[in-house]
Enzyme design. Structure first.
Site, PDB file in Angstrom:
ATOM      1  N   ASP A  58      -0.630   3.529   6.115  1.00  0.00           N
ATOM      2  CA  ASP A  58       0.636   2.902   5.748  1.00  0.00           C
ATOM      3  C   ASP A  58       1.174   2.134   6.955  1.00  0.00           C
ATOM      4  O   ASP A  58       1.374   2.723   8.025  1.00  0.00           O
ATOM      5  CB  ASP A  58       1.638   3.985   5.329  1.00  0.00           C
ATOM      6  CG  ASP A  58       2.872   3.416   4.641  1.00  0.00           C
ATOM      7  OD1 ASP A  58       3.290   2.293   4.995  1.00  0.00           O
ATOM      8  OD2 ASP A  58       3.422   4.095   3.760  1.00  0.00           O
ATOM      9  N   ARG A  94     -11.347  -1.655  -3.963  1.00  0.00           N
ATOM     10  CA  ARG A  94     -10.411  -2.416  -4.787  1.00  0.00           C
ATOM     11  C   ARG A  94      -9.104  -2.662  -4.041  1.00  0.00           C
ATOM     12  O   ARG A  94      -8.509  -3.738  -4.143  1.00  0.00           O
ATOM     13  CB  ARG A  94     -10.150  -1.674  -6.095  1.00  0.00           C
ATOM     14  CG  ARG A  94     -11.277  -1.824  -7.113  1.00  0.00           C
ATOM     15  CD  ARG A  94     -11.074  -0.913  -8.302  1.00  0.00           C
ATOM     16  NE  ARG A  94     -11.270   0.489  -7.932  1.00  0.00           N
ATOM     17  CZ  ARG A  94     -11.156   1.502  -8.779  1.00  0.00           C
ATOM     18  NH1 ARG A  94     -10.850   1.267 -10.045  1.00  0.00           N
ATOM     19  NH2 ARG A  94     -11.354   2.744  -8.386  1.00  0.00           N
ATOM     20  N   PHE A  95      -8.659  -1.678  -3.282  1.00  0.00           N
ATOM     21  CA  PHE A  95      -7.432  -1.827  -2.502  1.00  0.00           C
ATOM     22  C   PHE A  95      -7.561  -2.979  -1.509  1.00  0.00           C
ATOM     23  O   PHE A  95      -6.680  -3.832  -1.404  1.00  0.00           O
ATOM     24  CB  PHE A  95      -7.138  -0.528  -1.751  1.00  0.00           C
ATOM     25  CG  PHE A  95      -5.981  -0.621  -0.806  1.00  0.00           C
ATOM     26  CD1 PHE A  95      -4.679  -0.458  -1.255  1.00  0.00           C
ATOM     27  CD2 PHE A  95      -6.180  -0.881   0.546  1.00  0.00           C
ATOM     28  CE1 PHE A  95      -3.602  -0.549  -0.377  1.00  0.00           C
ATOM     29  CE2 PHE A  95      -5.112  -0.978   1.425  1.00  0.00           C
ATOM     30  CZ  PHE A  95      -3.821  -0.816   0.958  1.00  0.00           C
TER      31      PHE A  95
END
Length: 219
Positions: A130, A199-200
Site C-alpha cells: 500500500d 491482474r492487479f
C-alpha cells in the site's frame, strides 16, 4: 523489537466468500502455520527446498502461486493479514498441487520478531505494498528504516530483498530510504522474468502507472 502503534496496513472488511472459507476450513490445517512466539525450523518446514523466501502481503495469492509453481525447489513462506486472501491462496495451492508454500496469518513485523530465526531467509518479496499516497499517511508506509533493519536481520548474508511498486512517488520514497542505510547494496532493476504479470499490475499499467522493481542484496 517493540510493538508498533502505527501499522502499515488497515484491516479491511473480514467478509470471506463461501469458497474461501471452505478452503480455509479444509486446507489451513495442512498449509497454514499458527502465529506463535516459537521460532520456525525452516529446514523441517521445507525439507525438499534448496532455499526459503518469505513473501509479505500477498493479496489474493495470484503471484505467489505462479512463482511457487515455476520454482518447486524453493520454499515460499507467505504472510498476510487478510483472511479472505489467505483462503484464496489456499485454494490456489490445492489447484496447483503445490508442496512448497506455507502461509501465516499475521503482521510481518511480529512474524519476523517471534517466528523467524536471524540470518535464516534466502530472500524476501514485497510486491505492491500500500503506497499510502497522502502525506499524512506516509508514516504508515511499510518501507522505512525500522522495516529495512528487520528484513536485514532475518536474511542470510548475500540474500536478496525484492520490492515492486506501481506508484512512482513510492518508488522514489523506496530509493531514498535505501540511501539512508548501510545494510544493503543494490537499487532499481528491470522487471525480472520470474515475477508474473498479475491482474492487479496489469490494471495499473492500463492506467499508465509505471512499475518499478528494486533488488537489494544483504551485505
Amino acid at each position: 523489537m517493540e510493538s508498533r502503534a502505527v501499522r502499515s496496513y488497515k484491516l479491511r472488511g473480514r467478509r470471506i466468500t463461501e469458497g474461501q472459507q471452505e478452503a480455509w476450513d479444509r486446507l489451513w490445517p495442512i498449509f497454514g502455520i499458527e502465529f506463535s512466539e516459537k521460532k520456525i525450523n525452516l529446514a523441517e518446514l521445507f525439507p525438499d527446498s534448496k532455499r526459503v523466501i518469505m513473501e509479505i502481503g500477498f493479496g489474493m495469492g495470484e503471484a505467489t502461486a505462479q512463482i511457487a509453481a515455476a520454482d518447486p525447489t524453493t520454499g515460499y513462506l507467505a504472510v498476510e493479514v487478510h483472511r479472505p486472501g489467505i483462503g484464496k491462496l489456499l485454494s490456489r495451492i490445492e489447484e496447483g498441487r503445490l508442496k512448497n508454500v506455507r502461509t501465516i496469518e499475521g503482521d510481518a513485523f511480529e512474524v519476523f520478531e517471534h517466528m523467524i530465526l536471524d540470518s535464516s531467509l534466502d530472500g524476501v518479496h514485497l510486491f505492491f505494498p500500500d503506497p499510502w499516497p497522502k502525506a499524512r499517511h506516509f508514516k504508515r508506509r511499510i518501507v522505512n528504516q525500522e522495516f529495512i533493519a528487520a528484513v536485514a536481520t532475518k536474511l542470510k548474508p548475500g540474500a536478496f530483498f525484492h520490492i515492486a511498486t506501481d506508484w512512482q512517488p513510492y518508488a522514489e520514497w523506496i530509493a531514498e530510504e535505501f540511501t539512508k542505510q548501510t545494510l544493503f547494496t543494490g537499487g532499481e532493476v528491470e522487471r525480472p522474468d520470474w515475477r508474473p504479470l498479475t491482474r492487479f499490475e496489469d490494471q495499473g499499467i492500463n492506467k499508465e502507472h509505471p512499475v518499478s522493481d528494486f533488488r537489494f542484496i544483504k551485505k
